[in-house]
Design a protein around this motif. Structure first.
Motif, PDB file in Angstrom:
ATOM      1  N   GLU A  15      45.569 -13.419  34.676  1.00 53.25           N
ATOM      2  CA  GLU A  15      45.753 -12.416  33.631  1.00 53.25           C
ATOM      3  C   GLU A  15      44.552 -12.457  32.689  1.00 53.25           C
ATOM      4  O   GLU A  15      44.124 -13.523  32.244  1.00 53.25           O
ATOM      5  CB  GLU A  15      47.025 -12.685  32.836  1.00 53.25           C
ATOM      6  CG  GLU A  15      47.263 -11.667  31.755  1.00 53.25           C
ATOM      7  CD  GLU A  15      48.515 -11.941  30.944  1.00 53.25           C
ATOM      8  OE1 GLU A  15      48.697 -11.239  29.940  1.00 53.25           O
ATOM      9  OE2 GLU A  15      49.287 -12.835  31.303  1.00 53.25           O
ATOM     10  N   ILE A  16      44.015 -11.287  32.385  1.00 50.32           N
ATOM     11  CA  ILE A  16      42.845 -11.189  31.515  1.00 50.32           C
ATOM     12  C   ILE A  16      43.231 -10.403  30.278  1.00 50.32           C
ATOM     13  O   ILE A  16      43.785  -9.309  30.367  1.00 50.32           O
ATOM     14  CB  ILE A  16      41.678 -10.485  32.240  1.00 50.32           C
ATOM     15  CG1 ILE A  16      41.272 -11.272  33.475  1.00 50.32           C
ATOM     16  CG2 ILE A  16      40.496 -10.315  31.295  1.00 50.32           C
ATOM     17  CD1 ILE A  16      40.276 -10.577  34.354  1.00 50.32           C
ATOM     18  N   THR A  17      42.931 -10.993  29.111  1.00 48.98           N
ATOM     19  CA  THR A  17      43.161 -10.320  27.836  1.00 48.98           C
ATOM     20  C   THR A  17      41.837 -10.278  27.074  1.00 48.98           C
ATOM     21  O   THR A  17      40.842 -10.849  27.528  1.00 48.98           O
ATOM     22  CB  THR A  17      44.209 -11.067  26.981  1.00 48.98           C
ATOM     23  OG1 THR A  17      43.652 -12.312  26.543  1.00 48.98           O
ATOM     24  CG2 THR A  17      45.499 -11.307  27.761  1.00 48.98           C
ATOM     25  N   MET A  18      41.851  -9.683  25.900  1.00 50.71           N
ATOM     26  CA  MET A  18      40.642  -9.626  25.081  1.00 50.71           C
ATOM     27  C   MET A  18      40.225 -11.021  24.610  1.00 50.71           C
ATOM     28  O   MET A  18      39.069 -11.242  24.293  1.00 50.71           O
ATOM     29  CB  MET A  18      40.856  -8.698  23.889  1.00 50.71           C
ATOM     30  CG  MET A  18      41.098  -7.252  24.303  1.00 50.71           C
ATOM     31  SD  MET A  18      39.688  -6.547  25.162  1.00 50.71           S
ATOM     32  CE  MET A  18      38.955  -5.645  23.831  1.00 50.71           C
ATOM     33  N   ASP A  19      41.158 -11.958  24.561  1.00 48.53           N
ATOM     34  CA  ASP A  19      40.863 -13.321  24.117  1.00 48.53           C
ATOM     35  C   ASP A  19      40.481 -14.261  25.259  1.00 48.53           C
ATOM     36  O   ASP A  19      40.157 -15.423  25.020  1.00 48.53           O
ATOM     37  CB  ASP A  19      42.055 -13.914  23.361  1.00 48.53           C
ATOM     38  CG  ASP A  19      42.217 -13.292  21.988  1.00 48.53           C
ATOM     39  OD1 ASP A  19      41.194 -12.971  21.359  1.00 48.53           O
ATOM     40  OD2 ASP A  19      43.366 -13.112  21.550  1.00 48.53           O
ATOM     41  N   THR A  20      40.522 -13.776  26.482  1.00 49.13           N
ATOM     42  CA  THR A  20      40.166 -14.608  27.635  1.00 49.13           C
ATOM     43  C   THR A  20      38.695 -14.999  27.547  1.00 49.13           C
ATOM     44  O   THR A  20      37.836 -14.155  27.312  1.00 49.13           O
ATOM     45  CB  THR A  20      40.425 -13.843  28.948  1.00 49.13           C
ATOM     46  OG1 THR A  20      41.815 -13.496  29.014  1.00 49.13           O
ATOM     47  CG2 THR A  20      40.060 -14.677  30.157  1.00 49.13           C
ATOM     48  N   ARG A  21      38.429 -16.293  27.716  1.00 48.44           N
ATOM     49  CA  ARG A  21      37.055 -16.795  27.670  1.00 48.44           C
ATOM     50  C   ARG A  21      36.505 -16.878  29.091  1.00 48.44           C
ATOM     51  O   ARG A  21      37.187 -17.331  30.012  1.00 48.44           O
ATOM     52  CB  ARG A  21      37.010 -18.163  27.002  1.00 48.44           C
ATOM     53  CG  ARG A  21      37.387 -18.081  25.526  1.00 48.44           C
ATOM     54  CD  ARG A  21      37.615 -19.428  24.962  1.00 48.44           C
ATOM     55  NE  ARG A  21      38.781 -19.988  25.659  1.00 48.44           N
ATOM     56  CZ  ARG A  21      39.370 -21.117  25.328  1.00 48.44           C
ATOM     57  NH1 ARG A  21      38.918 -21.832  24.348  1.00 48.44           N
ATOM     58  NH2 ARG A  21      40.413 -21.547  25.998  1.00 48.44           N
ATOM     59  N   PHE A  22      35.279 -16.439  29.262  1.00 46.72           N
ATOM     60  CA  PHE A  22      34.665 -16.412  30.587  1.00 46.72           C
ATOM     61  C   PHE A  22      34.538 -17.813  31.178  1.00 46.72           C
ATOM     62  O   PHE A  22      34.833 -18.020  32.347  1.00 46.72           O
ATOM     63  CB  PHE A  22      33.286 -15.743  30.537  1.00 46.72           C
ATOM     64  CG  PHE A  22      33.357 -14.262  30.359  1.00 46.72           C
ATOM     65  CD1 PHE A  22      33.571 -13.433  31.433  1.00 46.72           C
ATOM     66  CD2 PHE A  22      33.234 -13.693  29.102  1.00 46.72           C
ATOM     67  CE1 PHE A  22      33.645 -12.065  31.276  1.00 46.72           C
ATOM     68  CE2 PHE A  22      33.306 -12.328  28.923  1.00 46.72           C
ATOM     69  CZ  PHE A  22      33.519 -11.510  30.014  1.00 46.72           C
ATOM     70  N   HIS A  23      34.106 -18.760  30.385  1.00 46.00           N
ATOM     71  CA  HIS A  23      33.858 -20.109  30.903  1.00 46.00           C
ATOM     72  C   HIS A  23      35.142 -20.935  30.962  1.00 46.00           C
ATOM     73  O   HIS A  23      35.529 -21.419  32.025  1.00 46.00           O
ATOM     74  CB  HIS A  23      32.808 -20.824  30.055  1.00 46.00           C
ATOM     75  CG  HIS A  23      32.444 -22.173  30.598  1.00 46.00           C
ATOM     76  ND1 HIS A  23      33.055 -23.321  30.176  1.00 46.00           N
ATOM     77  CD2 HIS A  23      31.547 -22.540  31.540  1.00 46.00           C
ATOM     78  CE1 HIS A  23      32.548 -24.350  30.825  1.00 46.00           C
ATOM     79  NE2 HIS A  23      31.634 -23.904  31.666  1.00 46.00           N
ATOM     80  N   ASP A  24      35.817 -21.089  29.843  1.00 47.20           N
ATOM     81  CA  ASP A  24      36.979 -21.981  29.785  1.00 47.20           C
ATOM     82  C   ASP A  24      38.190 -21.447  30.542  1.00 47.20           C
ATOM     83  O   ASP A  24      38.880 -22.211  31.217  1.00 47.20           O
ATOM     84  CB  ASP A  24      37.373 -22.251  28.336  1.00 47.20           C
ATOM     85  CG  ASP A  24      36.352 -23.110  27.612  1.00 47.20           C
ATOM     86  OD1 ASP A  24      35.483 -23.699  28.276  1.00 47.20           O
ATOM     87  OD2 ASP A  24      36.421 -23.182  26.372  1.00 47.20           O
ATOM     88  N   ASP A  25      38.471 -20.158  30.412  1.00 43.93           N
ATOM     89  CA  ASP A  25      39.679 -19.605  31.024  1.00 43.93           C
ATOM     90  C   ASP A  25      39.468 -19.113  32.452  1.00 43.93           C
ATOM     91  O   ASP A  25      40.349 -19.243  33.301  1.00 43.93           O
ATOM     92  CB  ASP A  25      40.220 -18.453  30.172  1.00 43.93           C
ATOM     93  CG  ASP A  25      40.605 -18.905  28.774  1.00 43.93           C
ATOM     94  OD1 ASP A  25      41.059 -20.056  28.624  1.00 43.93           O
ATOM     95  OD2 ASP A  25      40.432 -18.111  27.826  1.00 43.93           O
ATOM     96  N   LEU A  26      38.303 -18.520  32.714  1.00 41.83           N
ATOM     97  CA  LEU A  26      38.042 -17.955  34.039  1.00 41.83           C
ATOM     98  C   LEU A  26      37.159 -18.851  34.899  1.00 41.83           C
ATOM     99  O   LEU A  26      36.974 -18.592  36.076  1.00 41.83           O
ATOM    100  CB  LEU A  26      37.383 -16.572  33.900  1.00 41.83           C
ATOM    101  CG  LEU A  26      38.203 -15.538  33.123  1.00 41.83           C
ATOM    102  CD1 LEU A  26      37.421 -14.246  32.995  1.00 41.83           C
ATOM    103  CD2 LEU A  26      39.554 -15.314  33.784  1.00 41.83           C
ATOM    104  N   ASP A  27      36.597 -19.882  34.289  1.00 37.33           N
ATOM    105  CA  ASP A  27      35.738 -20.841  34.986  1.00 37.33           C
ATOM    106  C   ASP A  27      34.537 -20.165  35.645  1.00 37.33           C
ATOM    107  O   ASP A  27      34.109 -20.543  36.730  1.00 37.33           O
ATOM    108  CB  ASP A  27      36.552 -21.628  36.022  1.00 37.33           C
ATOM    109  CG  ASP A  27      35.872 -22.934  36.403  1.00 37.33           C
ATOM    110  OD1 ASP A  27      35.160 -23.502  35.547  1.00 37.33           O
ATOM    111  OD2 ASP A  27      36.045 -23.377  37.555  1.00 37.33           O
ATOM    112  N   LEU A  28      33.993 -19.139  34.956  1.00 32.29           N
ATOM    113  CA  LEU A  28      32.831 -18.447  35.493  1.00 32.29           C
ATOM    114  C   LEU A  28      31.561 -19.197  35.107  1.00 32.29           C
ATOM    115  O   LEU A  28      31.420 -19.683  33.998  1.00 32.29           O
ATOM    116  CB  LEU A  28      32.753 -17.018  34.962  1.00 32.29           C
ATOM    117  CG  LEU A  28      33.862 -16.068  35.407  1.00 32.29           C
ATOM    118  CD1 LEU A  28      33.608 -14.675  34.861  1.00 32.29           C
ATOM    119  CD2 LEU A  28      33.991 -16.032  36.913  1.00 32.29           C
TER     120      LEU A  28
END
Length: 84
Positions: A15-28
């Motif tokens: 799930e992606i929201t406006m508060d989703t972090r690219f590195h910490d949450d998505l591991d990009l």
């Protein structure tokens, strides 16, 4: 576009929201951001310069970059391009 990048990594169910972090949450990683930048350029052309956006950020800002900040940047670019 972000879902396309995540799907390439097998992470299409996040799930992606406006508060989703690219590195910490998505591991990009940085290469994933380059891929995302390519998708942005393909869709919006030179109106959205993702590399320039990242170059203007400090390392810590890039590490903690949230989807909402990128979305605001893209919206601003498109709004500014419409004015010119």
């Amino acid at each position: 576009m972000l879902h396309v990048v995540l799907d390439e990594q097998g992470l299409d169910d996040i799930e992606i929201t406006m508060d989703t972090r690219f590195h910490d949450d998505l591991d990009l990683e940085s290469i994933d951001l380059v891929t995302l930048g390519g998708h942005l350029t393909a869709c919006y052309g030179e109106r959205v310069n993702f590399a320039e956006f990242l170059a203007g950020l400090e390392l810590e800002e890039i590490i903690y970059l949230r989807v909402g900040r990128l979305a605001a940047y893209v919206a601003g670019c498109l709004r500014d391009a419409g004015e010119g």
